[in-house]
Design a protein around this motif. Structure first.
Motif, mmCIF file in Angstrom:
data_model
loop_
_atom_site.group_PDB
_atom_site.id
_atom_site.type_symbol
_atom_site.label_atom_id
_atom_site.label_comp_id
_atom_site.label_asym_id
_atom_site.label_seq_id
_atom_site.Cartn_x
_atom_site.Cartn_y
_atom_site.Cartn_z
ATOM 1 N N LYS A 173 -5.822 5.541 -7.874
ATOM 2 C CA LYS A 173 -4.600 6.293 -8.169
ATOM 3 C C LYS A 173 -4.332 6.313 -9.689
ATOM 4 N N ASP B 68 6.095 12.090 -0.400
ATOM 5 C CA ASP B 68 4.845 11.341 -0.533
ATOM 6 C C ASP B 68 4.263 11.713 -1.897
ATOM 7 N N SER C 60 1.462 5.286 -4.077
ATOM 8 C CA SER C 60 0.329 4.392 -3.805
ATOM 9 C C SER C 60 -0.219 3.908 -5.147
ATOM 10 N N SER D 85 0.854 -1.203 0.000
ATOM 11 C CA SER D 85 0.000 0.000 0.000
ATOM 12 C C SER D 85 0.885 1.246 0.000
ATOM 13 N N GLY D 86 0.255 2.387 -0.214
ATOM 14 C CA GLY D 86 0.980 3.646 -0.104
ATOM 15 C C GLY D 86 1.362 3.904 1.344
ATOM 16 N N THR D 87 0.499 3.491 2.247
ATOM 17 C CA THR D 87 0.772 3.697 3.673
ATOM 18 C C THR D 87 2.003 2.898 4.095
ATOM 19 N N LEU E 64 5.159 4.485 2.820
ATOM 20 C CA LEU E 64 5.590 5.609 3.663
ATOM 21 C C LEU E 64 6.256 5.105 4.936
ATOM 22 N N ALA F 155 2.169 9.757 -3.522
ATOM 23 C CA ALA F 155 1.068 8.786 -3.664
ATOM 24 C C ALA F 155 0.072 9.203 -4.736
ATOM 25 N N GLU F 156 -0.021 10.537 -4.952
ATOM 26 C CA GLU F 156 -1.026 11.052 -5.890
ATOM 27 C C GLU F 156 -0.374 11.645 -7.132
ATOM 28 N N ASN G 181 -3.347 13.217 3.126
ATOM 29 C CA ASN G 181 -3.938 12.008 3.678
ATOM 30 C C ASN G 181 -3.183 11.706 4.983
HETATM 31 C C1 LIG Z 1 -1.105 11.690 -0.144
HETATM 32 C C2 LIG Z 1 -1.370 10.260 0.185
HETATM 33 N N1 LIG Z 1 -0.513 9.603 0.955
HETATM 34 C C3 LIG Z 1 -0.701 8.307 1.284
HETATM 35 C C4 LIG Z 1 -1.796 7.610 0.846
HETATM 36 C C5 LIG Z 1 -1.992 6.206 1.306
HETATM 37 O O1 LIG Z 1 -1.982 5.277 0.287
HETATM 38 P P1 LIG Z 1 -2.783 3.889 0.433
HETATM 39 O O2 LIG Z 1 -4.226 4.183 0.459
HETATM 40 O O3 LIG Z 1 -2.344 3.119 -0.758
HETATM 41 O O4 LIG Z 1 -2.308 3.256 1.710
HETATM 42 C C6 LIG Z 1 -2.716 8.256 0.019
HETATM 43 C C7 LIG Z 1 -3.897 7.603 -0.562
HETATM 44 O O5 LIG Z 1 -4.701 6.952 -0.325
HETATM 45 C C8 LIG Z 1 -2.520 9.606 -0.299
HETATM 46 O O6 LIG Z 1 -3.416 10.255 -1.053
#
Ligand SMILES: Cc1ncc(COP(=O)(O)O)c(C=O)c1O
Length: 373
Positions: A183, A154, A178, A56-58, A61, A156-157, A83
């Protein structure tokens, strides 16, 4: 007609590669050719030397903050308008996030506010490229260099977004992406870190997979690891998506141009910008209500829904989160610009392949709503 805020666009390549992964029985995060192909291909696309795929994006990070060994008591300057995953990744390490207010036009971290927040404990900057517009990286990197700080992006977007011709995610020590379903490119759930550092890539690879030892000492673990592995099946889908990333970004930019043309003369709308230094990939078409429409965001969202148009409110900044304020981690008043965006911002349907009818339905409905609220 119902127009959702997002809808993934998947094609024949994704099916072909995923089918192949299934045929081979290579569906976990350990075996299969697609993980490496996707890692190498995406890192190359970003202009980075290495990619480490995660789930995941989380977790991307968190893998970044863990790889860089952020520790309890370290302070990290983080864009407040994001986020919450950006902040969680700092908190997971026991480090202390310090929210930085936004620029009023790009909604990204305001570089002019960084230096006043630096203390002897500051270790890193976590910069977010919000909604697909790159942050102003030159002054941010200059502050980092001057104070010897790590930089985590970050992105992710912001797959494919550019700052002065260089891709988002390739500036800092580690860039994080992410691949969630909405996305720019997706693997359903998924993420990746990219870096030019072999050392970071190797440590990230080790940590993401339970810190297993090298064969034959697999079960002599090298550290406290995580299972953040992306599966080969997801990577197969990712590779198919990567082959169409420029097409998808082109579609996002086309949609943004359409919305811009339709909405540019409404003074109560603050529309997204594209600074001279930027290529904005318009992950979502986000706008902020102002003037007579200020304070009416939730009413607008509700009225759009009645007309079959889904829209979504802006992120709530870190400094405005109840959990954060109650625990004394930040004060609501810390970031007035971001508070305004958080309270008056929202985004319109932003999927890459809206039909012409859907696009017209969105702007017609939106104008009708604005005339009434
Ligand atoms: C700026 C940002 N950081 C982190 C995330 C987390 O990614 P994920 O939902 O894949 O865990 C997101 C999106 O969902 C995001 O928009």
């Amino acid at each position: 007609m119902y127009v959702p805020v997002g809808r993934p666009y998947l094609g024949e390549e994704e099916k072909k590669y995923a089918y192949d992964a299934i045929e081979q029985g290579a569906i976990s995060g350990f075996f299969g050719e697609y993980i490496k192909k996707f890692e190498d291909g995406f890192a190359k696309y970003c202009g980075s030397a290495h990619g480490v795929a995660v789930n995941s994006g989380t977790t991307a990070l968190h893998l970044a903050t863990a790889t860089l060994r952020l520790k309890p008591g370290d302070e990290v300057l983080v864009s407040t308008f994001t986020n919450m995953a950006s902040f969680f990744a700092v908190l997971y390490q026991g480090a202390i996030p310090v929210p930085i207010d936004s620029e009023p036009d790009t909604w990204n971290m305001d570089p002019a506010l960084l230096e006043e927040k630096i203390t002897p404990r500051t270790r890193a900057i976590m910069v977010v490229h919000i909604y697909g517009h790159p942050a102003d990286m030159d002054p941010i990197m200059a502050v980092a260099k001057k104070h010897n700080l790590l930089v985590i992006e970050d992105a992710a977007e912001a797959h494919g977004a550019e700052y002065k011709g260089k891709k988002a995610g390739s500036f800092g020590d580690i860039g994080c992406f992410s691949f969630y379903a909405n996305k720019i490119i997706t693997t359903g759930e998924g993420g990746m870190i990219v870096t030019d550092s072999k050392k970071h890539a190797e440590r990230g690879k080790m940590l993401k997979s339970l810190a297993f030892g090298e064969s034959p000492d697999k079960f002599i673990h090298q550290d406290i690891g995580y299972n953040y592995r992306m599966t080969n099946l997801q990577a197969a889908i990712g590779l198919g998506q990567l082959e169409k990333i420029d097409f998808l970004i082109g579609k996002k930019r086309e949609l943004a141009a359409f919305y811009h043309e339709a909405l540019k003369d409404i003074p109560e709308l603050q529309l997204p910008v594209e600074k001279p230094y930027a290529k904005n990939v318009y992950w979502v078409y986000h706008l902020v209500l102002r003037g007579a429409l200020k304070g009416k965001r939730n009413a607008v969202i509700a009225a759009l829904k009645e007309k079959g148009v889904e829209s979504r409110e802006a992120f709530m900044p870190y400094n405005a989160q109840k959990e954060v304020v109650t625990k004394g981690l930040a004060k609501y008043e810390d970031c007035p610009v971001a508070n305004n965006i958080g309270e008056n911002g929202f985004y319109l349907p932003s999927g890459p392949i809206l039909s012409d009818e859907e696009k017209v339905h969105v702007v017609t409905s939106f104008k009708e709503v604005l005339a009434k609220v």
